[in-house]
Design an enzyme around this catalytic site. Structure first.
Site, PDB file in Angstrom:
ATOM      1  N   SER A 157      -3.465  28.332  48.434  1.00  0.00           N
ATOM      2  CA  SER A 157      -4.264  28.432  49.645  1.00  0.00           C
ATOM      3  C   SER A 157      -3.633  29.327  50.707  1.00  0.00           C
ATOM      4  CB  SER A 157      -4.458  27.033  50.234  1.00  0.00           C
ATOM      5  OG  SER A 157      -3.200  26.436  50.436  1.00  0.00           O
ATOM      6  N   LYS A 196       0.312  32.125  59.375  1.00  0.00           N
ATOM      7  CA  LYS A 196      -0.267  33.368  59.875  1.00  0.00           C
ATOM      8  C   LYS A 196       0.560  33.942  61.015  1.00  0.00           C
ATOM      9  CE  LYS A 196      -4.933  33.130  58.295  1.00  0.00           C
ATOM     10  NZ  LYS A 196      -4.900  31.759  57.754  1.00  0.00           N
TER      11      LYS A 196
END
Lengths: 240, 240
Positions: A157, A196
């Site tokens: 993921s 991120k």
DNA sequence: TCATAACACGAACATTTGTGCGATGTCAAC
DNA sequence: GTTGACATCGCACAAATGTTCGTGTTATGA
């Protein structure tokens, strides 16, 4: 921010904190700070503490009693006159690192797994049984060898961060981040953990994937929705 | 009091405290301890904390939130296992470990860059003129620690392998590979270097990207066209 | 001089967090 | 079986401690 550019109160606060932490092994409360620096209102202490945190000199965790720590590196760079306290800031740092006496080799605890659908348990609720330690050369992480921990990536993921199943992510535990940091964050509402690049856009936060392929898009969320678990300092992939 | 003579709960508590303080820079509360060590009652935690204090392993200050600190010296002397799988690390064992340092730490030559459009030219002679050295802990590579070299990835062309610009790839120099190995290979005709999983299909070779996203497709080439430069044993990404 | 931001105050408030204590369970010694 | 040290459990409680908010006060600059 240079030490001498701080307001008088902020200097006093900082000095007291350093001294206090040297004496005890825990941080003072805002009230203790207030008393010694002659500030009658707790909120004023909080106000100045916030400033100091903005300057990166201290770190504070919300709602945590005495959840206050000093960013020693930053403090040194600020020109903090540590001789005034009798003992040097360096001395204090050494003390902090006692568990890892070996400078060249780092031991980082492997605290569990990181996967998209589940929050990282910084304080695991199950029976305490750390999975082990990762041995690293000091050069494998940039910055201070401090507050580091490792997580094993589970599932594909996080592939938008070019992080694969089984990779090991080395993180520095922190709850705030600067623009451009790669962070591990839990996004409330989406209920997922992600890796991120962090960018602040006013009241919202833009999280940009490391993989520039347009199939992976940045996401923008309100700042309150984004709970940062730590800053990613290294990713390690071991192939059999 | 030796660490192993502590009750199981006390060991768990101590371990948790050490790691908690490693991550945050303040101590946990008795409730946090209780949750992680699976103790339902705060008073039981307190009870065991008192024990640990009697043994001199920790220090506690009455009525102070998180007013808990670790006596690191005592802890070391207690044989606290920093390595959970191996034997405990004491200060005295340091000297014994020094000779082993060569085994535990690897220096891998950084031989240059790897990019899609240019072949990797690694001849043994070049090994003696590296751009630098990468320090690794031995655990960072599987298998024998010989014929290893490192390359720095240039450009985003290897993103199908979830390898980004700036990553460091550790390779073992070899010209053949087994199915499932990740290899660095030069493909004649295409004139490009790639990092992919190697699979033999009779007379041809199938090279499969690590990223399962369908935008990245396997390529199939005749075996003679595929020149293997080495097997990828590790990928390391350092974030600032 | 006025507007605005930065800094300060104090009180109320809500949580966080340590302590105390009676009751229960375990196990070995007598 | 009784005793007693040791370990555990829940829960009530009070103290410790961070946060919020309405309101002053002091700089700073146009």
């Amino acid at each position: 921010m240079h030490f001498l550019n701080l307001s008088e109160r902020q200097q006093g606060i900082l000095r007291f904190i350093v001294e206090f932490m040297h004496l005890h092994h825990y941080a003072p409360t805002i009230r203790q700070i207030g008393e010694t620096v002659a500030i009658s209102s707790t909120s004023v202490v909080k106000y100045n503490l916030n400033k100091l945190q903005e300057y990166g000199l201290i770190l504070r965790e919300r709602d945590i009693s005495r959840g206050l720590s000093v960013n020693w590196e930053q403090l040194q760079q600020s020109g903090y006159p540590y001789e005034l306290n009798g003992e040097s800031v360096r001395g204090r740092q050494r003390e902090e690192r006692l568990p890892e006496a070996d400078v060249e080799r780092l031991r980082v605890p492997l605290l569990g797994k990181i996967a998209a659908g589940t929050p990282i348990a910084v304080t695991p609720s199950e029976v305490y049984d750390p999975e082990g330690w990762i041995e690293l050369a000091a050069g494998m992480v940039a910055g201070p060898a401090d507050k580091l921990f490792a997580l094993r990536v589970q599932g594909d993921s996080m592939i938008d961060a070019s992080v694969l199943d089984g990779d090991i992510v080395i993180l520095r535990h922190q709850e705030t981040a600067y623009d451009g940091d790669m962070v591990a964050a839990w996004i409330e509402g989406d209920e997922e953990t992600t890796l991120k690049y962090f960018h602040r856009d006013g009241a919202s936060v833009r999280l940009v994937p490391a993989n520039p392929n347009p199939v992976y898009q940045p996401i923008v969320r309100a700042a309150e929705q984004v709970r940062i678990n730590g800053k990613v300092v290294s990713v390690i992939r071991l192939l059999r």
